[in-house]
Design a protein around this motif. Structure first.
Motif, PDB file in Angstrom:
ATOM      1  N   MET A   1       0.847  -1.182   0.000  1.00 45.29           N
ATOM      2  CA  MET A   1       0.000   0.000   0.000  1.00 45.29           C
ATOM      3  C   MET A   1       0.892   1.244   0.000  1.00 45.29           C
ATOM      4  SD  MET A   1      -3.186   0.891  -0.074  1.00 45.29           S
ATOM      5  CE  MET A   1      -3.932  -0.652   0.418  1.00 45.29           C
ATOM      6  N   ARG A   2       0.543   2.254  -0.785  1.00 43.83           N
ATOM      7  CA  ARG A   2       1.333   3.465  -0.863  1.00 43.83           C
ATOM      8  C   ARG A   2       1.282   4.231   0.455  1.00 43.83           C
ATOM      9  NH1 ARG A   2      -0.538   7.247  -5.494  1.00 43.83           N
ATOM     10  NH2 ARG A   2      -2.274   7.552  -4.073  1.00 43.83           N
ATOM     11  N   ALA A   3       2.460   4.674   0.932  1.00 47.30           N
ATOM     12  CA  ALA A   3       2.529   5.430   2.177  1.00 47.30           C
ATOM     13  C   ALA A   3       2.241   6.897   1.902  1.00 47.30           C
ATOM     14  CB  ALA A   3       3.907   5.264   2.800  1.00 47.30           C
ATOM     15  N   GLY A   4       1.842   7.645   2.951  1.00 45.13           N
ATOM     16  CA  GLY A   4       1.625   9.076   2.815  1.00 45.13           C
ATOM     17  C   GLY A   4       0.259   9.407   2.254  1.00 45.13           C
ATOM     18  N   ARG A   5       0.069  10.689   1.971  1.00 42.21           N
ATOM     19  CA  ARG A   5      -1.216  11.145   1.461  1.00 42.21           C
ATOM     20  C   ARG A   5      -1.365  10.840  -0.022  1.00 42.21           C
ATOM     21  NH1 ARG A   5      -2.489  17.499   1.086  1.00 42.21           N
ATOM     22  NH2 ARG A   5      -1.191  17.241  -0.765  1.00 42.21           N
ATOM     23  N   PRO A   6      -2.491  10.245  -0.442  1.00 43.55           N
ATOM     24  CA  PRO A   6      -2.714  10.064  -1.880  1.00 43.55           C
ATOM     25  C   PRO A   6      -3.047  11.396  -2.522  1.00 43.55           C
ATOM     26  CG  PRO A   6      -4.656   9.397  -0.669  1.00 43.55           C
ATOM     27  CD  PRO A   6      -3.607   9.714   0.367  1.00 43.55           C
ATOM     28  N   GLY A   7      -2.758  11.523  -3.799  1.00 45.41           N
ATOM     29  CA  GLY A   7      -3.110  12.743  -4.506  1.00 45.41           C
ATOM     30  C   GLY A   7      -4.581  12.756  -4.876  1.00 45.41           C
ATOM     31  N   PHE A   8      -5.024  13.880  -5.426  1.00 46.04           N
ATOM     32  CA  PHE A   8      -6.395  13.999  -5.907  1.00 46.04           C
ATOM     33  C   PHE A   8      -6.649  12.915  -6.948  1.00 46.04           C
ATOM     34  CE2 PHE A   8     -10.062  16.412  -7.692  1.00 46.04           C
ATOM     35  CZ  PHE A   8     -10.668  16.766  -6.499  1.00 46.04           C
ATOM     36  N   PRO A   9      -7.876  12.383  -7.051  1.00 46.10           N
ATOM     37  CA  PRO A   9      -8.139  11.265  -7.957  1.00 46.10           C
ATOM     38  C   PRO A   9      -7.566  11.481  -9.360  1.00 46.10           C
ATOM     39  CG  PRO A   9     -10.072  11.664  -6.615  1.00 46.10           C
ATOM     40  CD  PRO A   9      -9.091  12.763  -6.288  1.00 46.10           C
ATOM     41  N   GLY A  10      -6.920  10.423  -9.838  1.00 46.83           N
ATOM     42  CA  GLY A  10      -6.360  10.459 -11.186  1.00 46.83           C
ATOM     43  C   GLY A  10      -5.063  11.221 -11.302  1.00 46.83           C
ATOM     44  N   GLY A  11      -4.479  11.644 -10.181  1.00 50.11           N
ATOM     45  CA  GLY A  11      -3.247  12.427 -10.252  1.00 50.11           C
ATOM     46  C   GLY A  11      -3.461  13.786 -10.881  1.00 50.11           C
ATOM     47  N   THR A  12      -4.671  14.347 -10.718  1.00 50.80           N
ATOM     48  CA  THR A  12      -5.005  15.624 -11.325  1.00 50.80           C
ATOM     49  C   THR A  12      -4.800  16.772 -10.339  1.00 50.80           C
ATOM     50  OG1 THR A  12      -7.322  15.285 -10.708  1.00 50.80           O
ATOM     51  CG2 THR A  12      -6.675  14.624 -12.927  1.00 50.80           C
ATOM     52  N   ALA A  13      -4.834  17.994 -10.866  1.00 49.96           N
ATOM     53  CA  ALA A  13      -4.774  19.209 -10.061  1.00 49.96           C
ATOM     54  C   ALA A  13      -6.049  20.005 -10.317  1.00 49.96           C
ATOM     55  CB  ALA A  13      -3.553  20.040 -10.435  1.00 49.96           C
ATOM     56  N   VAL A  14      -6.440  20.820  -9.338  1.00 45.24           N
ATOM     57  CA  VAL A  14      -7.690  21.572  -9.419  1.00 45.24           C
ATOM     58  C   VAL A  14      -7.426  23.040  -9.126  1.00 45.24           C
ATOM     59  CG1 VAL A  14     -10.048  21.789  -8.546  1.00 45.24           C
ATOM     60  CG2 VAL A  14      -8.955  19.541  -8.618  1.00 45.24           C
ATOM     61  N   SER A  15      -8.024  23.929  -9.915  1.00 38.94           N
ATOM     62  CA  SER A  15      -7.905  25.362  -9.655  1.00 38.94           C
ATOM     63  C   SER A  15      -9.209  26.058 -10.013  1.00 38.94           C
ATOM     64  CB  SER A  15      -6.742  25.980 -10.440  1.00 38.94           C
ATOM     65  OG  SER A  15      -6.931  25.820 -11.829  1.00 38.94           O
ATOM     66  N   HIS A  16      -9.386  27.241  -9.432  1.00 36.88           N
ATOM     67  CA  HIS A  16     -10.533  28.086  -9.761  1.00 36.88           C
ATOM     68  C   HIS A  16     -10.013  29.262 -10.568  1.00 36.88           C
ATOM     69  CE1 HIS A  16     -13.506  31.390  -8.847  1.00 36.88           C
ATOM     70  NE2 HIS A  16     -14.234  30.474  -9.430  1.00 36.88           N
ATOM     71  N   LEU A  17     -10.594  29.479 -11.739  1.00 40.86           N
ATOM     72  CA  LEU A  17     -10.098  30.470 -12.694  1.00 40.86           C
ATOM     73  C   LEU A  17     -11.166  31.512 -12.994  1.00 40.86           C
ATOM     74  CD1 LEU A  17      -7.948  31.336 -14.875  1.00 40.86           C
ATOM     75  CD2 LEU A  17      -9.171  29.808 -16.442  1.00 40.86           C
ATOM     76  N   THR A  18     -10.822  32.780 -12.809  1.00 50.07           N
ATOM     77  CA  THR A  18     -11.649  33.878 -13.308  1.00 50.07           C
ATOM     78  C   THR A  18     -10.930  34.423 -14.534  1.00 50.07           C
ATOM     79  OG1 THR A  18     -10.562  35.491 -11.855  1.00 50.07           O
ATOM     80  CG2 THR A  18     -12.548  34.431 -11.019  1.00 50.07           C
ATOM     81  N   VAL A  19     -11.531  34.247 -15.687  1.00 50.07           N
ATOM     82  CA  VAL A  19     -10.869  34.549 -16.956  1.00 50.07           C
ATOM     83  C   VAL A  19     -10.704  36.058 -17.118  1.00 50.07           C
ATOM     84  CG1 VAL A  19     -10.991  34.258 -19.461  1.00 50.07           C
ATOM     85  CG2 VAL A  19     -11.806  32.432 -17.939  1.00 50.07           C
ATOM     86  N   TYR A  20      -9.548  36.460 -17.627  1.00 50.47           N
ATOM     87  CA  TYR A  20      -9.285  37.887 -17.830  1.00 50.47           C
ATOM     88  C   TYR A  20     -10.412  38.546 -18.620  1.00 50.47           C
ATOM     89  CZ  TYR A  20      -4.412  37.011 -16.446  1.00 50.47           C
ATOM     90  OH  TYR A  20      -3.276  36.658 -15.756  1.00 50.47           O
ATOM     91  N   ASP A  21     -10.789  39.742 -18.181  1.00 49.48           N
ATOM     92  CA  ASP A  21     -11.776  40.517 -18.928  1.00 49.48           C
ATOM     93  C   ASP A  21     -11.130  41.706 -19.632  1.00 49.48           C
ATOM     94  OD1 ASP A  21     -11.199  42.123 -16.777  1.00 49.48           O
ATOM     95  OD2 ASP A  21     -13.265  42.229 -16.018  1.00 49.48           O
ATOM     96  N   TRP A  22      -9.804  41.697 -19.702  1.00 42.88           N
ATOM     97  CA  TRP A  22      -9.092  42.755 -20.414  1.00 42.88           C
ATOM     98  C   TRP A  22      -9.393  42.686 -21.917  1.00 42.88           C
ATOM     99  CZ3 TRP A  22      -4.069  40.477 -18.088  1.00 42.88           C
ATOM    100  CH2 TRP A  22      -3.965  40.834 -16.734  1.00 42.88           C
ATOM    101  N   PRO A  23      -9.721  43.800 -22.549  1.00 41.22           N
ATOM    102  CA  PRO A  23      -9.913  43.803 -24.001  1.00 41.22           C
ATOM    103  C   PRO A  23      -8.620  43.401 -24.715  1.00 41.22           C
ATOM    104  CG  PRO A  23     -10.800  45.803 -23.028  1.00 41.22           C
ATOM    105  CD  PRO A  23     -10.002  45.113 -21.954  1.00 41.22           C
ATOM    106  N   THR A  24      -8.768  42.816 -25.879  1.00 39.31           N
ATOM    107  CA  THR A  24      -7.624  42.371 -26.663  1.00 39.31           C
ATOM    108  C   THR A  24      -7.558  43.156 -27.974  1.00 39.31           C
ATOM    109  OG1 THR A  24      -8.918  40.672 -27.795  1.00 39.31           O
ATOM    110  CG2 THR A  24      -7.858  40.056 -25.716  1.00 39.31           C
ATOM    111  N   PRO A  25      -6.411  43.124 -28.669  1.00 34.06           N
ATOM    112  CA  PRO A  25      -6.293  43.845 -29.936  1.00 34.06           C
ATOM    113  C   PRO A  25      -7.333  43.439 -30.981  1.00 34.06           C
ATOM    114  CG  PRO A  25      -4.118  43.244 -29.133  1.00 34.06           C
ATOM    115  CD  PRO A  25      -5.108  42.564 -28.233  1.00 34.06           C
ATOM    116  N   ASP A  26      -7.851  42.214 -30.915  1.00 33.24           N
ATOM    117  CA  ASP A  26      -8.854  41.791 -31.899  1.00 33.24           C
ATOM    118  C   ASP A  26     -10.282  42.035 -31.409  1.00 33.24           C
ATOM    119  OD1 ASP A  26      -9.085  39.811 -29.998  1.00 33.24           O
ATOM    120  OD2 ASP A  26      -8.681  38.142 -31.348  1.00 33.24           O
TER     121      ASP A  26
END
Length: 238
Positions: A1-26
Protein backbone atom coordinates in the motif's frame (compact mmCIF):
# COMPACT_ATOMS: atom_id res chain seq x y z
CA UNK A 1 0.00 0.00 0.00
CA UNK A 2 1.33 3.46 -0.86
CA UNK A 3 2.53 5.43 2.18
CA UNK A 4 1.62 9.08 2.82
CA UNK A 5 -1.22 11.15 1.46
CA UNK A 6 -2.71 10.06 -1.88
CA UNK A 7 -3.11 12.74 -4.51
CA UNK A 8 -6.40 14.00 -5.91
CA UNK A 9 -8.14 11.26 -7.96
CA UNK A 10 -6.36 10.46 -11.19
CA UNK A 11 -3.25 12.43 -10.25
CA UNK A 12 -5.01 15.62 -11.32
CA UNK A 13 -4.77 19.21 -10.06
CA UNK A 14 -7.69 21.57 -9.42
CA UNK A 15 -7.91 25.36 -9.65
CA UNK A 16 -10.53 28.09 -9.76
CA UNK A 17 -10.10 30.47 -12.69
CA UNK A 18 -11.65 33.88 -13.31
CA UNK A 19 -10.87 34.55 -16.96
CA UNK A 20 -9.29 37.89 -17.83
CA UNK A 21 -11.78 40.52 -18.93
CA UNK A 22 -9.09 42.75 -20.41
CA UNK A 23 -9.91 43.80 -24.00
CA UNK A 24 -7.62 42.37 -26.66
CA UNK A 25 -6.29 43.85 -29.94
CA UNK A 26 -8.85 41.79 -31.90
CA UNK A 27 -11.74 43.20 -29.86
CA UNK A 28 -12.33 40.22 -27.57
CA UNK A 29 -11.62 39.82 -23.86
CA UNK A 30 -9.80 36.82 -22.49
CA UNK A 31 -6.61 34.92 -21.87
CA UNK A 32 -3.32 33.97 -23.48
CA UNK A 33 -3.34 31.30 -26.21
CA UNK A 34 -1.04 28.41 -25.36
CA UNK A 35 -0.68 24.62 -25.44
CA UNK A 36 0.43 21.91 -23.05
CA UNK A 37 3.13 19.49 -24.12
CA UNK A 38 2.30 16.55 -21.83
CA UNK A 39 -0.97 17.23 -20.01
CA UNK A 40 -4.63 17.27 -20.94
CA UNK A 41 -6.93 19.91 -19.46
CA UNK A 42 -10.60 19.90 -18.47
CA UNK A 43 -13.10 22.66 -17.72
CA UNK A 44 -16.22 22.71 -15.59
CA UNK A 45 -17.84 26.10 -16.20
CA UNK A 46 -19.39 27.50 -13.01
CA UNK A 47 -20.28 31.05 -14.01
CA UNK A 48 -20.63 33.54 -16.84
CA UNK A 49 -20.40 33.07 -20.58
CA UNK A 50 -17.56 32.62 -23.02
CA UNK A 51 -15.90 30.58 -25.70
CA UNK A 52 -12.88 28.36 -26.12
CA UNK A 53 -11.03 28.89 -29.37
CA UNK A 54 -8.85 25.95 -30.39
CA UNK A 55 -6.32 25.07 -33.03
CA UNK A 56 -5.30 21.45 -33.65
CA UNK A 57 -4.88 18.92 -36.44
CA UNK A 58 -8.67 19.13 -36.80
CA UNK A 59 -8.33 22.82 -37.73
CA UNK A 60 -9.73 25.94 -36.12
CA UNK A 61 -12.54 25.45 -33.60
CA UNK A 62 -14.73 27.51 -31.30
CA UNK A 63 -16.69 25.99 -28.42
CA UNK A 64 -19.36 27.83 -26.37
CA UNK A 65 -18.95 27.91 -22.60
CA UNK A 66 -21.81 28.41 -20.13
CA UNK A 67 -22.54 27.22 -16.59
CA UNK A 68 -22.67 23.44 -16.61
CA UNK A 69 -20.43 22.98 -19.66
CA UNK A 70 -17.84 20.23 -19.24
CA UNK A 71 -15.11 20.27 -21.88
CA UNK A 72 -11.62 18.84 -22.16
CA UNK A 73 -8.78 18.63 -24.66
CA UNK A 74 -5.53 16.75 -25.17
CA UNK A 75 -1.88 17.90 -25.19
CA UNK A 76 -0.84 19.93 -28.23
CA UNK A 77 -4.21 21.65 -28.59
CA UNK A 78 -3.71 25.41 -28.86
CA UNK A 79 -6.45 27.00 -26.76
CA UNK A 80 -7.61 30.52 -26.02
CA UNK A 81 -10.35 31.43 -23.54
CA UNK A 82 -12.66 34.29 -24.58
CA UNK A 83 -14.61 35.96 -21.78
CA UNK A 84 -18.03 37.20 -22.92
CA UNK A 85 -18.97 38.16 -19.37
CA UNK A 86 -18.10 36.88 -15.90
CA UNK A 87 -16.53 33.62 -17.09
CA UNK A 88 -15.44 31.40 -14.19
CA UNK A 89 -14.15 27.87 -14.52
CA UNK A 90 -13.02 25.02 -12.30
CA UNK A 91 -9.99 23.68 -14.14
CA UNK A 92 -8.88 20.06 -13.80
CA UNK A 93 -5.34 19.48 -15.04
CA UNK A 94 -3.85 16.11 -15.86
CA UNK A 95 -0.46 15.30 -14.31
CA UNK A 96 -0.50 17.52 -11.22
CA UNK A 97 2.75 19.42 -10.94
CA UNK A 98 3.75 19.33 -14.60
CA UNK A 99 1.93 22.48 -15.79
CA UNK A 100 3.50 24.43 -12.91
CA UNK A 101 6.90 23.05 -13.94
CA UNK A 102 6.73 24.46 -17.46
CA UNK A 103 4.54 22.02 -19.40
CA UNK A 104 2.74 24.94 -21.10
CA UNK A 105 4.08 26.96 -24.06
CA UNK A 106 2.70 30.31 -25.21
CA UNK A 107 1.94 30.97 -28.88
CA UNK A 108 4.43 33.81 -29.15
CA UNK A 109 5.62 34.86 -32.63
CA UNK A 110 8.05 32.37 -34.12
CA UNK A 111 11.13 34.56 -33.65
CA UNK A 112 10.46 34.46 -29.89
CA UNK A 113 9.76 30.71 -29.81
CA UNK A 114 12.97 30.04 -31.74
CA UNK A 115 15.13 31.64 -29.04
CA UNK A 116 14.83 30.00 -25.58
CA UNK A 117 16.32 33.02 -23.82
CA UNK A 118 13.96 35.42 -25.58
CA UNK A 119 11.05 33.10 -24.76
CA UNK A 120 12.02 32.94 -21.07
CA UNK A 121 12.07 36.73 -20.80
CA UNK A 122 8.78 37.15 -22.68
CA UNK A 123 6.95 34.55 -20.57
CA UNK A 124 8.15 35.68 -17.13
CA UNK A 125 6.16 37.89 -14.75
CA UNK A 126 7.83 40.24 -12.25
CA UNK A 127 7.56 39.97 -8.49
CA UNK A 128 6.08 42.64 -6.32
CA UNK A 129 3.63 45.39 -7.19
CA UNK A 130 0.30 44.01 -8.43
CA UNK A 131 -0.14 46.72 -11.06
CA UNK A 132 3.24 45.86 -12.54
CA UNK A 133 2.38 42.15 -12.58
CA UNK A 134 -0.98 42.84 -14.24
CA UNK A 135 0.67 45.04 -16.88
CA UNK A 136 3.25 42.34 -17.64
CA UNK A 137 0.57 39.62 -17.80
CA UNK A 138 -1.45 41.70 -20.24
CA UNK A 139 1.64 42.40 -22.38
CA UNK A 140 2.46 38.67 -22.38
CA UNK A 141 -1.13 37.85 -23.39
CA UNK A 142 -1.04 40.29 -26.28
CA UNK A 143 2.27 38.90 -27.55
CA UNK A 144 0.78 35.39 -27.50
CA UNK A 145 -2.23 36.68 -29.44
CA UNK A 146 0.10 38.11 -32.05
CA UNK A 147 1.65 34.70 -32.66
CA UNK A 148 -1.76 33.04 -32.43
CA UNK A 149 -3.11 35.19 -35.27
CA UNK A 150 -0.14 34.19 -37.40
CA UNK A 151 -0.75 30.51 -36.66
CA UNK A 152 -4.42 30.70 -37.62
CA UNK A 153 -3.52 32.39 -40.88
CA UNK A 154 -0.73 29.95 -41.74
CA UNK A 155 -2.60 26.71 -41.11
CA UNK A 156 -1.14 23.20 -40.57
CA UNK A 157 2.47 24.16 -41.33
CA UNK A 158 2.44 26.79 -38.60
CA UNK A 159 0.99 24.38 -36.06
CA UNK A 160 3.60 21.74 -36.90
CA UNK A 161 6.36 24.30 -36.42
CA UNK A 162 4.86 25.41 -33.09
CA UNK A 163 4.85 21.81 -31.86
CA UNK A 164 8.50 21.46 -32.84
CA UNK A 165 9.43 24.71 -31.10
CA UNK A 166 7.54 23.61 -27.99
CA UNK A 167 9.44 20.33 -27.87
CA UNK A 168 12.77 22.15 -27.94
CA UNK A 169 11.68 24.64 -25.27
CA UNK A 170 10.67 21.96 -22.75
CA UNK A 171 13.32 19.34 -23.55
CA UNK A 172 15.62 20.32 -20.70
CA UNK A 173 12.74 20.22 -18.19
CA UNK A 174 11.02 17.01 -19.29
CA UNK A 175 13.44 14.57 -17.65
CA UNK A 176 12.75 16.17 -14.29
CA UNK A 177 8.99 15.80 -14.76
CA UNK A 178 9.15 12.02 -14.55
CA UNK A 179 9.54 11.87 -10.77
CA UNK A 180 6.53 14.17 -10.37
CA UNK A 181 4.48 12.05 -12.75
CA UNK A 182 5.47 8.81 -11.03
CA UNK A 183 4.35 10.14 -7.65
CA UNK A 184 1.18 11.83 -8.91
CA UNK A 185 -0.07 9.39 -11.54
CA UNK A 186 1.83 6.13 -11.86
CA UNK A 187 1.65 5.32 -8.13
CA UNK A 188 -2.14 5.65 -8.22
CA UNK A 189 -2.45 3.45 -11.30
CA UNK A 190 -0.26 0.78 -9.74
CA UNK A 191 -2.27 0.90 -6.52
CA UNK A 192 -5.49 0.38 -8.49
CA UNK A 193 -3.86 -2.55 -10.28
CA UNK A 194 -3.04 -4.16 -6.94
CA UNK A 195 -6.55 -3.52 -5.63
CA UNK A 196 -8.21 -5.09 -8.69
CA UNK A 197 -5.96 -8.13 -8.44
CA UNK A 198 -6.85 -8.54 -4.78
CA UNK A 199 -10.58 -8.01 -5.36
CA UNK A 200 -10.58 -10.69 -8.04
CA UNK A 201 -9.45 -13.06 -5.28
CA UNK A 202 -12.18 -11.79 -2.98
CA UNK A 203 -9.60 -9.89 -0.90
CA UNK A 204 -10.81 -6.44 0.15
CA UNK A 205 -8.25 -5.84 2.88
CA UNK A 206 -7.02 -2.63 1.21
CA UNK A 207 -10.32 -0.97 2.15
CA UNK A 208 -9.18 -0.86 5.77
CA UNK A 209 -6.80 1.95 4.77
CA UNK A 210 -9.64 4.23 3.61
CA UNK A 211 -9.00 7.91 4.42
CA UNK A 212 -10.25 11.46 3.81
CA UNK A 213 -8.06 14.44 2.86
CA UNK A 214 -8.63 18.19 2.52
CA UNK A 215 -6.55 20.28 0.12
CA UNK A 216 -5.24 23.62 1.39
CA UNK A 217 -5.26 26.69 -0.82
CA UNK A 218 -1.80 27.46 -2.14
CA UNK A 219 -2.46 31.20 -2.57
CA UNK A 220 -4.19 33.59 -0.21
CA UNK A 221 -5.16 35.79 -3.16
CA UNK A 222 -5.69 35.04 -6.82
CA UNK A 223 -2.51 35.11 -8.89
CA UNK A 224 -2.03 36.00 -12.53
CA UNK A 225 -1.98 32.95 -14.77
CA UNK A 226 -2.07 32.33 -18.50
CA UNK A 227 -5.84 32.62 -18.93
CA UNK A 228 -6.88 34.67 -15.93
CA UNK A 229 -6.54 35.00 -12.19
CA UNK A 230 -6.54 31.69 -10.39
CA UNK A 231 -6.30 29.95 -7.04
CA UNK A 232 -5.05 26.41 -6.67
CA UNK A 233 -5.25 23.78 -3.95
CA UNK A 234 -2.46 21.60 -2.62
CA UNK A 235 -3.80 18.20 -3.65
CA UNK A 236 -0.58 16.43 -4.64
CA UNK A 237 0.46 13.06 -3.30
CA UNK A 238 2.86 13.26 -0.37
Amino acid sequence: MRAGRPGFPGGTAVSHLTVYDWPTPDGLAGGSPHLHTASGEGYVVVGGQGRLQTLSAAGVGEHPLAPGTVLWFTPGTVHRLVNDGGLEIVVVMQNAGLPEAGDAVFTFPDEVLADPRHYAVASALPDGDEDAVATAARRRRDLALEGYAELRAEGPAGLERLHQRAGVLVAAKAAGWRATWEQAVRAGVEETDRSLTALARGDASHLAAASVHVGERREQTYRYGMCGRLRTWDVAAL
